[in-house]
Motif scaffolding. Structure first.
Motif, PDB file in Angstrom:
ATOM      1  N   LYS A 168     -17.162 -20.304 -21.465  1.00 33.41           N
ATOM      2  CA  LYS A 168     -16.861 -19.133 -22.278  1.00 33.41           C
ATOM      3  C   LYS A 168     -18.105 -18.743 -23.080  1.00 33.41           C
ATOM      4  CE  LYS A 168     -11.962 -20.379 -22.645  1.00 33.41           C
ATOM      5  NZ  LYS A 168     -10.833 -20.680 -23.554  1.00 33.41           N
ATOM      6  N   PHE A 169     -18.114 -17.501 -23.593  1.00 37.68           N
ATOM      7  CA  PHE A 169     -19.318 -16.984 -24.243  1.00 37.68           C
ATOM      8  C   PHE A 169     -18.980 -16.199 -25.513  1.00 37.68           C
ATOM      9  CE2 PHE A 169     -20.750 -17.694 -19.970  1.00 37.68           C
ATOM     10  CZ  PHE A 169     -22.124 -17.892 -20.026  1.00 37.68           C
ATOM     11  N   ASP A 170     -19.902 -16.280 -26.483  1.00 38.60           N
ATOM     12  CA  ASP A 170     -20.003 -15.322 -27.581  1.00 38.60           C
ATOM     13  C   ASP A 170     -21.417 -14.773 -27.578  1.00 38.60           C
ATOM     14  OD1 ASP A 170     -17.747 -15.066 -29.864  1.00 38.60           O
ATOM     15  OD2 ASP A 170     -17.566 -17.013 -28.885  1.00 38.60           O
ATOM     16  N   PHE A 171     -21.540 -13.484 -27.886  1.00 40.03           N
ATOM     17  CA  PHE A 171     -22.846 -12.825 -27.958  1.00 40.03           C
ATOM     18  C   PHE A 171     -22.971 -12.167 -29.330  1.00 40.03           C
ATOM     19  CE2 PHE A 171     -21.063 -12.584 -23.714  1.00 40.03           C
ATOM     20  CZ  PHE A 171     -22.069 -13.066 -22.893  1.00 40.03           C
ATOM     21  N   HIS A 172     -24.059 -12.453 -30.030  1.00 39.06           N
ATOM     22  CA  HIS A 172     -24.395 -11.769 -31.283  1.00 39.06           C
ATOM     23  C   HIS A 172     -25.789 -11.180 -31.074  1.00 39.06           C
ATOM     24  CE1 HIS A 172     -21.420 -14.827 -32.509  1.00 39.06           C
ATOM     25  NE2 HIS A 172     -21.080 -13.971 -33.452  1.00 39.06           N
ATOM     26  N   ILE A 173     -25.865  -9.886 -30.841  1.00 42.89           N
ATOM     27  CA  ILE A 173     -27.121  -9.239 -30.470  1.00 42.89           C
ATOM     28  C   ILE A 173     -27.522  -8.263 -31.572  1.00 42.89           C
ATOM     29  CG2 ILE A 173     -28.365  -7.967 -28.709  1.00 42.89           C
ATOM     30  CD1 ILE A 173     -27.195 -10.626 -27.711  1.00 42.89           C
ATOM     31  N   THR A 174     -28.715  -8.476 -32.131  1.00 41.47           N
ATOM     32  CA  THR A 174     -29.232  -7.630 -33.212  1.00 41.47           C
ATOM     33  C   THR A 174     -30.164  -6.566 -32.637  1.00 41.47           C
ATOM     34  OG1 THR A 174     -29.040  -9.420 -34.838  1.00 41.47           O
ATOM     35  CG2 THR A 174     -30.564  -7.619 -35.342  1.00 41.47           C
ATOM     36  N   VAL A 175     -29.900  -5.308 -33.019  1.00 36.12           N
ATOM     37  CA  VAL A 175     -30.652  -4.180 -32.466  1.00 36.12           C
ATOM     38  C   VAL A 175     -30.977  -3.195 -33.584  1.00 36.12           C
ATOM     39  CG1 VAL A 175     -29.589  -4.411 -30.190  1.00 36.12           C
ATOM     40  CG2 VAL A 175     -28.523  -2.917 -31.894  1.00 36.12           C
ATOM     41  N   ASP A 176     -31.846  -2.253 -33.278  1.00 33.05           N
ATOM     42  CA  ASP A 176     -32.121  -1.172 -34.218  1.00 33.05           C
ATOM     43  C   ASP A 176     -30.868  -0.308 -34.397  1.00 33.05           C
ATOM     44  OD1 ASP A 176     -34.782  -1.794 -34.827  1.00 33.05           O
ATOM     45  OD2 ASP A 176     -35.496  -0.823 -32.995  1.00 33.05           O
ATOM     46  N   PRO A 177     -30.726   0.357 -35.556  1.00 37.02           N
ATOM     47  CA  PRO A 177     -29.461   1.042 -35.869  1.00 37.02           C
ATOM     48  C   PRO A 177     -29.095   2.166 -34.897  1.00 37.02           C
ATOM     49  CG  PRO A 177     -31.163   1.573 -37.483  1.00 37.02           C
ATOM     50  CD  PRO A 177     -31.687   0.436 -36.674  1.00 37.02           C
ATOM     51  N   GLU A 178     -30.083   2.773 -34.241  1.00 33.97           N
ATOM     52  CA  GLU A 178     -29.761   3.865 -33.312  1.00 33.97           C
ATOM     53  C   GLU A 178     -29.240   3.351 -31.967  1.00 33.97           C
ATOM     54  OE1 GLU A 178     -34.255   3.095 -32.825  1.00 33.97           O
ATOM     55  OE2 GLU A 178     -32.741   3.083 -34.430  1.00 33.97           O
ATOM     56  N   SER A 184     -20.912  -8.617 -21.934  1.00 32.57           N
ATOM     57  CA  SER A 184     -19.691  -8.988 -21.220  1.00 32.57           C
ATOM     58  C   SER A 184     -18.591  -9.339 -22.206  1.00 32.57           C
ATOM     59  CB  SER A 184     -19.967 -10.180 -20.307  1.00 32.57           C
ATOM     60  OG  SER A 184     -20.898  -9.846 -19.306  1.00 32.57           O
ATOM     61  N   GLY A 185     -17.336  -9.153 -21.794  1.00 28.18           N
ATOM     62  CA  GLY A 185     -16.205  -9.482 -22.648  1.00 28.18           C
ATOM     63  C   GLY A 185     -15.713  -8.286 -23.432  1.00 28.18           C
ATOM     64  N   VAL A 186     -15.167  -8.566 -24.620  1.00 30.81           N
ATOM     65  CA  VAL A 186     -14.602  -7.514 -25.471  1.00 30.81           C
ATOM     66  C   VAL A 186     -15.408  -7.390 -26.759  1.00 30.81           C
ATOM     67  CG1 VAL A 186     -12.281  -7.748 -24.531  1.00 30.81           C
ATOM     68  CG2 VAL A 186     -12.941  -9.125 -26.501  1.00 30.81           C
ATOM     69  N   PHE A 187     -15.467  -6.177 -27.270  1.00 31.53           N
ATOM     70  CA  PHE A 187     -16.162  -5.908 -28.531  1.00 31.53           C
ATOM     71  C   PHE A 187     -15.367  -6.493 -29.696  1.00 31.53           C
ATOM     72  CE2 PHE A 187     -16.549  -2.951 -32.189  1.00 31.53           C
ATOM     73  CZ  PHE A 187     -17.871  -3.222 -32.517  1.00 31.53           C
ATOM     74  N   VAL A 188     -16.066  -7.217 -30.578  1.00 30.29           N
ATOM     75  CA  VAL A 188     -15.433  -7.823 -31.756  1.00 30.29           C
ATOM     76  C   VAL A 188     -15.803  -7.071 -33.022  1.00 30.29           C
ATOM     77  CG1 VAL A 188     -15.189  -9.919 -33.148  1.00 30.29           C
ATOM     78  CG2 VAL A 188     -15.397 -10.099 -30.651  1.00 30.29           C
ATOM     79  N   SER A 189     -17.120  -6.864 -33.234  1.00 29.27           N
ATOM     80  CA  SER A 189     -17.529  -6.232 -34.495  1.00 29.27           C
ATOM     81  C   SER A 189     -18.963  -5.732 -34.407  1.00 29.27           C
ATOM     82  CB  SER A 189     -17.406  -7.217 -35.661  1.00 29.27           C
ATOM     83  OG  SER A 189     -18.312  -8.302 -35.497  1.00 29.27           O
ATOM     84  N   GLU A 190     -19.289  -4.814 -35.300  1.00 30.09           N
ATOM     85  CA  GLU A 190     -20.663  -4.377 -35.535  1.00 30.09           C
ATOM     86  C   GLU A 190     -20.939  -4.533 -37.021  1.00 30.09           C
ATOM     87  OE1 GLU A 190     -23.476  -0.329 -35.391  1.00 30.09           O
ATOM     88  OE2 GLU A 190     -21.330  -0.229 -34.921  1.00 30.09           O
ATOM     89  N   SER A 191     -21.968  -5.284 -37.380  1.00 28.55           N
ATOM     90  CA  SER A 191     -22.271  -5.527 -38.787  1.00 28.55           C
ATOM     91  C   SER A 191     -23.675  -5.024 -39.115  1.00 28.55           C
ATOM     92  CB  SER A 191     -22.146  -7.014 -39.125  1.00 28.55           C
ATOM     93  OG  SER A 191     -22.984  -7.794 -38.298  1.00 28.55           O
ATOM     94  N   HIS A 198     -28.587  -3.716 -36.906  1.00 27.93           N
ATOM     95  CA  HIS A 198     -27.155  -3.935 -36.701  1.00 27.93           C
ATOM     96  C   HIS A 198     -26.958  -5.085 -35.715  1.00 27.93           C
ATOM     97  CE1 HIS A 198     -25.642   0.338 -38.002  1.00 27.93           C
ATOM     98  NE2 HIS A 198     -26.636  -0.087 -38.765  1.00 27.93           N
ATOM     99  N   THR A 199     -25.933  -5.897 -35.944  1.00 29.83           N
ATOM    100  CA  THR A 199     -25.615  -6.997 -35.031  1.00 29.83           C
ATOM    101  C   THR A 199     -24.263  -6.731 -34.383  1.00 29.83           C
ATOM    102  OG1 THR A 199     -26.907  -8.620 -36.285  1.00 29.83           O
ATOM    103  CG2 THR A 199     -25.196  -9.474 -34.804  1.00 29.83           C
ATOM    104  N   TRP A 200     -24.265  -6.743 -33.038  1.00 31.19           N
ATOM    105  CA  TRP A 200     -23.070  -6.512 -32.246  1.00 31.19           C
ATOM    106  C   TRP A 200     -22.538  -7.843 -31.737  1.00 31.19           C
ATOM    107  CZ3 TRP A 200     -21.160  -1.540 -30.526  1.00 31.19           C
ATOM    108  CH2 TRP A 200     -21.830  -0.461 -31.113  1.00 31.19           C
ATOM    109  N   HIS A 201     -21.238  -8.049 -31.942  1.00 30.68           N
ATOM    110  CA  HIS A 201     -20.594  -9.292 -31.523  1.00 30.68           C
ATOM    111  C   HIS A 201     -19.601  -8.987 -30.395  1.00 30.68           C
ATOM    112  CE1 HIS A 201     -17.724 -12.873 -32.627  1.00 30.68           C
ATOM    113  NE2 HIS A 201     -18.340 -13.057 -31.480  1.00 30.68           N
ATOM    114  N   TRP A 202     -19.782  -9.680 -29.273  1.00 27.83           N
ATOM    115  CA  TRP A 202     -18.885  -9.595 -28.118  1.00 27.83           C
ATOM    116  C   TRP A 202     -18.392 -10.991 -27.775  1.00 27.83           C
ATOM    117  CZ3 TRP A 202     -17.893  -4.884 -25.484  1.00 27.83           C
ATOM    118  CH2 TRP A 202     -18.673  -3.787 -25.909  1.00 27.83           C
ATOM    119  N   LYS A 203     -17.182 -11.080 -27.243  1.00 35.29           N
ATOM    120  CA  LYS A 203     -16.592 -12.376 -26.895  1.00 35.29           C
ATOM    121  C   LYS A 203     -15.998 -12.315 -25.491  1.00 35.29           C
ATOM    122  CE  LYS A 203     -14.325 -14.840 -29.940  1.00 35.29           C
ATOM    123  NZ  LYS A 203     -14.963 -16.188 -29.823  1.00 35.29           N
TER     124      LYS A 203
END
Length: 348
Positions: A168-178, A184-191, A198-203
């Motif tokens: 199983k996987f979790d992804f926390h990917i930090t990117v520029d705001p634009e 893969s998986g489902v969107f959990v949150s954007e912080s 911004h950091t995008w979390h997928w599970k």
């Protein structure tokens, strides 16, 4: 004499390859990967670098393991932590991370945690696949057709990079705001972070091998819908470049028909969502779970290339759910997908 020399050389090279595969098989059978937590910063698109860490949770398959070996290729290691304690005595040869075990590993639901901090330039394959950058995007294609093995998760996170080792996987990917980070998986949150990123979390809660997970970073808009499946409603999300949103609505107009054809003939779709992400890749597509990497040339406001859409979707039954054991078995994945193109056209 020349023929004898060439014969001996070929035998030697195959012997070396066999020995290497034997070594790979042995270390891959020593541990069972439970979960990967991938935390990466992908803001540096112009220099084509990534940085961050991956925590690998695992259990031993055998007692008294002397070392843990993870596959990792082409990136620089900053540090390694064993149960959150920094260790100095590990080795790395740009292919394997070898971590000595001083005590018997626990075998329970909590697992053993190894965290690797790293940075660098993730590799592209010499033939087809790997990790790609443009000035405005970053994305991976999860296989390397010139690599051995063809599974190519190891170029962006440490793993057991085999078709059989699912986790199983979790992804926390930090990117520029634009930008958006789509995985893969489902969107959990954007912080939002203090530095403006911004950091995008997928599970992904279903177990898959490393080659089937993905990340794509770009300025995306999303088309969202619901497909009424044979047992449940399934969300659809198409992450497209803003200028291609109108085109995508035409090019994907028969996506529900492909889903219906496959559910009727193959059984229910078991994954959490139906997902495609547009990438500037000009040599095909890749069936990453819930996040198919789809080339921008196919998002053209026509249905001319919709068999490509259907082909990649069918891998969620043949390849992603039922996975080949070795690289030489990949014809099974692709053979069923080509057959599925015809099944889709017949249904349509």
């Amino acid at each position: 004499m020349k023929r004898i020399f060439l014969t001996l050389l070929i035998v030697f090279l195959f012997g070396q390859m066999y020995a290497q595969k034997e070594k790979s098989g042995k270390f891959r059978n020593m541990i069972d990967i439970i979960h990967y937590d991938i935390r990466l910063n992908i803001t540096d698109l112009h220099t084509k670098q990534i940085s961050g860490n991956t925590t690998v949770k695992l259990n031993p398959r055998k007692k008294d393991i002397q070392e843990i070996i993870l596959e990792f290729e082409g990136l620089e290691i900053d540090s390694v932590y064993f149960f959150k304690e920094k260790i100095e005595h590990f080795s790395y040869n740009d292919e394997y991370i070898i971590i000595p075990c001083k005590k018997e590993l626990p075998n329970d639901k909590c697992g053993t945690e190894i965290t690797v901090f790293y940075h660098g330039y993730p590799k592209q394959d010499a033939s087809w696949g790997g990790f790609f950058f443009t000035d405005s995007s970053a994305y991976n294609i999860g296989v390397g057709m010139a690599a051995e093995p063809n599974s190519f998760g190891r170029v962006w996170f440490p793993c057991i990079d085999s078709f059989e080792e699912k986790a199983k996987f979790d992804f926390h990917i930090t990117v520029d705001p634009e930008n958006k980070a789509v995985c893969s998986g489902v969107f959990v949150s954007e912080s939002k972070n203090d530095d403006g990123t911004h950091t995008w979390h997928w599970k992904l809660d279903k177990e898959v091998p490393p080659y089937l997970v993905s990340v794509a970073v770009a300025e995306y808009d999303v088309i969202e819908d619901i497909y009424k499946g044979i047992k449940r409603e399934i969300p659809i999300s198409l992450y497209m470049f803003p200028e291609d949103i109108a085109n995508a609505k035409v090019s994907f107009r028969h996506l529900p028909d492909a889903m219906k054809a496959y559910e009727i003939n193959y059984g229910e779709y078991v994954w959490d969502r139906i997902g495609y992400v547009e990438v500037p890749f000009m040599n095909g597509a890749m069936e990453h779970v819930c996040n198919i990497a789809y080339p921008e040339y196919a998002v053209d406001s026509t249905t001319f290339r919709e068999t490509l859409m259907a082909h990649e979707l069918s891998h969620h039954w043949f390849g992603n759910l039922v996975t080949c054991k070795t690289s030489k078995d990949m014809w099974l994945n692709e053979g069923w997908a080509v057959f599925s193109e015809a099944l889709f056209k017949e249904h349509l």
